[in-house]
Design a protein around this motif. Sequence first.
Motif, PDB file in Angstrom:
ATOM      1  N   GLY A 134       0.821  -1.203   0.000  1.00  0.00           N
ATOM      2  CA  GLY A 134       0.000   0.000   0.000  1.00  0.00           C
ATOM      3  C   GLY A 134       0.850   1.247   0.000  1.00  0.00           C
ATOM      4  N   PHE A 135       0.218   2.362   0.323  1.00  0.00           N
ATOM      5  CA  PHE A 135       0.873   3.662   0.305  1.00  0.00           C
ATOM      6  C   PHE A 135       1.222   4.027   1.743  1.00  0.00           C
ATOM      7  CE2 PHE A 135       0.451   8.447  -0.261  1.00  0.00           C
ATOM      8  CZ  PHE A 135       1.668   8.577  -0.905  1.00  0.00           C
ATOM      9  N   PRO A 136       2.522   4.149   2.090  1.00  0.00           N
ATOM     10  CA  PRO A 136       2.926   4.230   3.494  1.00  0.00           C
ATOM     11  C   PRO A 136       2.481   5.477   4.247  1.00  0.00           C
ATOM     12  CG  PRO A 136       4.835   4.447   2.037  1.00  0.00           C
ATOM     13  CD  PRO A 136       3.685   4.037   1.184  1.00  0.00           C
ATOM     14  N   ILE A 137       2.012   6.507   3.540  1.00  0.00           N
ATOM     15  CA  ILE A 137       1.525   7.704   4.239  1.00  0.00           C
ATOM     16  C   ILE A 137       0.367   7.345   5.173  1.00  0.00           C
ATOM     17  CG2 ILE A 137       0.282   9.877   3.907  1.00  0.00           C
ATOM     18  CD1 ILE A 137       3.244  10.166   3.428  1.00  0.00           C
ATOM     19  N   TYR A 138      -0.420   6.330   4.807  1.00  0.00           N
ATOM     20  CA  TYR A 138      -1.526   5.925   5.685  1.00  0.00           C
ATOM     21  C   TYR A 138      -1.004   5.441   7.034  1.00  0.00           C
ATOM     22  CZ  TYR A 138      -4.952   6.347   1.947  1.00  0.00           C
ATOM     23  OH  TYR A 138      -5.782   6.853   0.973  1.00  0.00           O
ATOM     24  N   GLU A 139       0.056   4.624   7.013  1.00  0.00           N
ATOM     25  CA  GLU A 139       0.642   4.147   8.272  1.00  0.00           C
ATOM     26  C   GLU A 139       1.181   5.302   9.098  1.00  0.00           C
ATOM     27  OE1 GLU A 139       1.040   2.433   5.475  1.00  0.00           O
ATOM     28  OE2 GLU A 139       1.039   0.278   5.893  1.00  0.00           O
ATOM     29  N   LEU A 140       1.831   6.243   8.417  1.00  0.00           N
ATOM     30  CA  LEU A 140       2.423   7.381   9.101  1.00  0.00           C
ATOM     31  C   LEU A 140       1.341   8.235   9.761  1.00  0.00           C
ATOM     32  CD1 LEU A 140       5.265   8.618   9.497  1.00  0.00           C
ATOM     33  CD2 LEU A 140       4.805  10.050   7.500  1.00  0.00           C
ATOM     34  N   CYS A 141       0.277   8.538   9.023  1.00  0.00           N
ATOM     35  CA  CYS A 141      -0.825   9.328   9.582  1.00  0.00           C
ATOM     36  C   CYS A 141      -1.510   8.585  10.732  1.00  0.00           C
ATOM     37  CB  CYS A 141      -1.848   9.648   8.493  1.00  0.00           C
ATOM     38  SG  CYS A 141      -1.284  10.846   7.268  1.00  0.00           S
ATOM     39  N   ALA A 142      -1.701   7.272  10.565  1.00  0.00           N
ATOM     40  CA  ALA A 142      -2.337   6.476  11.627  1.00  0.00           C
ATOM     41  C   ALA A 142      -1.507   6.517  12.898  1.00  0.00           C
ATOM     42  CB  ALA A 142      -2.531   5.039  11.161  1.00  0.00           C
ATOM     43  N   ALA A 143      -0.173   6.445  12.763  1.00  0.00           N
ATOM     44  CA  ALA A 143       0.701   6.481  13.933  1.00  0.00           C
ATOM     45  C   ALA A 143       0.563   7.806  14.669  1.00  0.00           C
ATOM     46  CB  ALA A 143       2.151   6.254  13.509  1.00  0.00           C
ATOM     47  N   PHE A 144       0.511   8.905  13.938  1.00  0.00           N
ATOM     48  CA  PHE A 144       0.361  10.216  14.567  1.00  0.00           C
ATOM     49  C   PHE A 144      -0.994  10.351  15.264  1.00  0.00           C
ATOM     50  CE2 PHE A 144       3.905  11.807  11.933  1.00  0.00           C
ATOM     51  CZ  PHE A 144       4.557  12.583  12.877  1.00  0.00           C
ATOM     52  N   HIS A 173     -15.375  -4.338  16.272  1.00  0.00           N
ATOM     53  CA  HIS A 173     -16.251  -3.186  16.509  1.00  0.00           C
ATOM     54  C   HIS A 173     -15.481  -1.865  16.568  1.00  0.00           C
ATOM     55  CE1 HIS A 173     -14.778  -4.219  20.525  1.00  0.00           C
ATOM     56  NE2 HIS A 173     -15.071  -2.987  20.884  1.00  0.00           N
ATOM     57  N   ASN A 174     -14.151  -1.936  16.647  1.00  0.00           N
ATOM     58  CA  ASN A 174     -13.337  -0.722  16.669  1.00  0.00           C
ATOM     59  C   ASN A 174     -12.775  -0.349  15.298  1.00  0.00           C
ATOM     60  OD1 ASN A 174     -13.456   0.093  19.408  1.00  0.00           O
ATOM     61  ND2 ASN A 174     -12.077  -1.580  19.976  1.00  0.00           N
ATOM     62  N   THR A 175     -13.140  -1.098  14.262  1.00  0.00           N
ATOM     63  CA  THR A 175     -12.659  -0.793  12.911  1.00  0.00           C
ATOM     64  C   THR A 175     -13.404   0.427  12.379  1.00  0.00           C
ATOM     65  OG1 THR A 175     -12.154  -3.122  12.487  1.00  0.00           O
ATOM     66  CG2 THR A 175     -12.364  -1.675  10.574  1.00  0.00           C
ATOM     67  N   VAL A 176     -12.649   1.493  12.071  1.00  0.00           N
ATOM     68  CA  VAL A 176     -13.289   2.752  11.671  1.00  0.00           C
ATOM     69  C   VAL A 176     -13.319   2.955  10.158  1.00  0.00           C
ATOM     70  CG1 VAL A 176     -12.832   3.930  13.847  1.00  0.00           C
ATOM     71  CG2 VAL A 176     -11.107   4.015  12.024  1.00  0.00           C
ATOM     72  N   ALA A 177     -12.467   2.236   9.413  1.00  0.00           N
ATOM     73  CA  ALA A 177     -12.470   2.428   7.961  1.00  0.00           C
ATOM     74  C   ALA A 177     -11.700   1.312   7.265  1.00  0.00           C
ATOM     75  CB  ALA A 177     -11.864   3.777   7.580  1.00  0.00           C
ATOM     76  N   LEU A 178     -12.057   1.115   6.010  1.00  0.00           N
ATOM     77  CA  LEU A 178     -11.390   0.187   5.101  1.00  0.00           C
ATOM     78  C   LEU A 178     -10.857   1.018   3.931  1.00  0.00           C
ATOM     79  CD1 LEU A 178     -10.857  -2.565   3.649  1.00  0.00           C
ATOM     80  CD2 LEU A 178     -13.286  -2.571   3.021  1.00  0.00           C
ATOM     81  N   VAL A 179      -9.542   0.987   3.701  1.00  0.00           N
ATOM     82  CA  VAL A 179      -8.924   1.807   2.654  1.00  0.00           C
ATOM     83  C   VAL A 179      -8.768   0.994   1.369  1.00  0.00           C
ATOM     84  CG1 VAL A 179      -6.842   3.055   1.952  1.00  0.00           C
ATOM     85  CG2 VAL A 179      -7.707   3.280   4.296  1.00  0.00           C
ATOM     86  N   ILE A 180      -9.264   1.562   0.276  1.00  0.00           N
ATOM     87  CA  ILE A 180      -9.149   0.946  -1.048  1.00  0.00           C
ATOM     88  C   ILE A 180      -8.483   1.954  -1.981  1.00  0.00           C
ATOM     89  CG2 ILE A 180     -10.416   0.033  -3.032  1.00  0.00           C
ATOM     90  CD1 ILE A 180     -10.504  -1.783  -0.567  1.00  0.00           C
ATOM     91  N   ILE A 181      -7.370   1.550  -2.604  1.00  0.00           N
ATOM     92  CA  ILE A 181      -6.658   2.411  -3.547  1.00  0.00           C
ATOM     93  C   ILE A 181      -6.898   1.869  -4.952  1.00  0.00           C
ATOM     94  CG2 ILE A 181      -4.423   3.388  -4.207  1.00  0.00           C
ATOM     95  CD1 ILE A 181      -3.459   2.827  -1.336  1.00  0.00           C
ATOM     96  N   ASN A 182      -7.597   2.632  -5.760  1.00  0.00           N
ATOM     97  CA  ASN A 182      -7.984   2.172  -7.102  1.00  0.00           C
ATOM     98  C   ASN A 182      -8.115   3.370  -8.042  1.00  0.00           C
ATOM     99  OD1 ASN A 182      -9.063   0.215  -9.063  1.00  0.00           O
ATOM    100  ND2 ASN A 182     -10.994   1.279  -8.759  1.00  0.00           N
ATOM    101  N   PRO A 183      -7.424   3.348  -9.201  1.00  0.00           N
ATOM    102  CA  PRO A 183      -6.385   2.422  -9.627  1.00  0.00           C
ATOM    103  C   PRO A 183      -5.236   2.348  -8.631  1.00  0.00           C
ATOM    104  CG  PRO A 183      -7.132   3.733 -11.485  1.00  0.00           C
ATOM    105  CD  PRO A 183      -7.718   4.347 -10.253  1.00  0.00           C
ATOM    106  N   GLY A 184      -4.580   1.183  -8.615  1.00  0.00           N
ATOM    107  CA  GLY A 184      -3.706   0.843  -7.513  1.00  0.00           C
ATOM    108  C   GLY A 184      -2.319   1.447  -7.552  1.00  0.00           C
ATOM    109  N   ASN A 185      -1.922   1.977  -6.425  1.00  0.00           N
ATOM    110  CA  ASN A 185      -0.540   2.345  -6.152  1.00  0.00           C
ATOM    111  C   ASN A 185      -0.160   1.578  -4.897  1.00  0.00           C
ATOM    112  OD1 ASN A 185       1.965   3.594  -5.845  1.00  0.00           O
ATOM    113  ND2 ASN A 185       1.111   5.407  -4.856  1.00  0.00           N
ATOM    114  N   PRO A 186       0.802   0.652  -4.973  1.00  0.00           N
ATOM    115  CA  PRO A 186       1.886   0.563  -5.952  1.00  0.00           C
ATOM    116  C   PRO A 186       1.735  -0.508  -7.022  1.00  0.00           C
ATOM    117  CG  PRO A 186       2.475  -0.707  -4.012  1.00  0.00           C
ATOM    118  CD  PRO A 186       1.097  -0.156  -3.755  1.00  0.00           C
ATOM    119  N   CYS A 187       0.566  -1.132  -7.163  1.00  0.00           N
ATOM    120  CA  CYS A 187       0.475  -2.372  -7.947  1.00  0.00           C
ATOM    121  C   CYS A 187       0.056  -2.196  -9.401  1.00  0.00           C
ATOM    122  CB  CYS A 187      -0.500  -3.340  -7.269  1.00  0.00           C
ATOM    123  SG  CYS A 187      -0.014  -3.773  -5.578  1.00  0.00           S
ATOM    124  N   GLY A 188      -0.534  -1.073  -9.764  1.00  0.00           N
ATOM    125  CA  GLY A 188      -0.969  -0.885 -11.141  1.00  0.00           C
ATOM    126  C   GLY A 188      -2.236  -1.628 -11.494  1.00  0.00           C
TER     127      GLY A 188
END
Length: 414
Positions: A134-144, A173-188
């Motif tokens: 996936g796109f690592p900015i999501y992990e970085l933002c989640a950590a902050f 029950h604590n899942t707040v969102a499901l992230v979908i990247i389409n068209p895909g980065n990094p997979c194309g």
Amino acid sequence: MDHDAVSGGEMQAPTNITIKGILSLLMQSIDEKHKRNVISLGMGDPSSYSCFHAPSVAQEAVTDALKSDKFNGYSPTVGLPQTRRAIAQYLSRDLPYQLSSDDVFITSGCTQAIDVALAMLARPGANIMLPKPGFPIYELCAAFRGIEVRHFDLLPEKGWEVDLDAIESLADHNTVALVIINPGNPCGNVYSYQHLKRIAETAVKIKTLIIADEVYGHLAFGRNPFVAMGVFGSKAPVITLGSLSKRWIVPGWRLGWFVTSDPSGVFRQPKTVERIKKYFDILGGTATFIQAAVPRIIEQTEEVFFRNTIKTLKHSSDICCERIKEISCIICPHKPEGSMAVMLKLNLSLLDGISDDIDFCFKLAKEESVIVLPGTAVGLKDWIRLTFAVDPALLEEALGRVKSFCQRHASRVV
């Protein structure tokens, strides 16, 4: 920070790195004694190459907005009304319902839209479902934001489709969102209508909303046309994130959007709207004259511009896949059908003196002045991500150097 600092365990934690950070380290490792031109297949910035350029109407619209002397002051922090309206109309072309300008919030690129989405969803104990790779900015933002990350696999043998069973098993029950990247980065990859529908149905089952990262929206050149996730907004609420960056080849303009694609009105509750607006007050808003140009950019960009971009991307992706076939230690499990990147698997057993994907990328940079991104940076060890939004001649040269590098390091064990 040096090569050793990103080897082994430290780079396994996505929250410690960014794509720009690791690419900067790779650039520093290049041996200047070779005096070869550096070719970067690491950063998705097509504007760096002459075969990709912004439409002339975009440049004219920005110039005229600036010269008008009408857009030197602050805009509303949520965005200029005409900009929000133009983006609502633009996105509504792909939907079975009409978005309102009130559904649209202007951001400084898609990266800021990601941060807004996670800031709005953060709460004690929250977790978010992210694709791997996936796109690592999501992990970085989640950590902050103190949001726990739970990864679900994308399946290369199925064209990088989402492992839907994994999502159901990981969610709670604590899942707040499901992230979908389409068209895909990094997979194309580009998801089919049916797969997106199943994703929406899965979101309903686990009782969560979908964050649809569509920064590469409409950049599809394979069997599947681009389908907006918001098509299924009546099944599960969707937050759509996007920008002008890729489709209009203007990443440096930093004009993105955060959009509530939600015909059922879940996001239109007064408290929710007020919270979003207050957060945008903190952000302060995007450059006013760029915003002012958006309606004209959207309305007057000719279809031939988009067709030419797609044609060039497809040509470059074809070159990439054909040249990779000539390199025995690199495998392309799924030919890209969209976006500007592809994931390639390394067969390290065919190489001597290469310990992992990070080692591969640093030695390639040093010996051949070619930059590619190690798969560890996007969640897959012993893979690499390659950006093919490059002049075809440079792409040919770069992949020729990669081939030479692999031949030089080929295992001598029979």
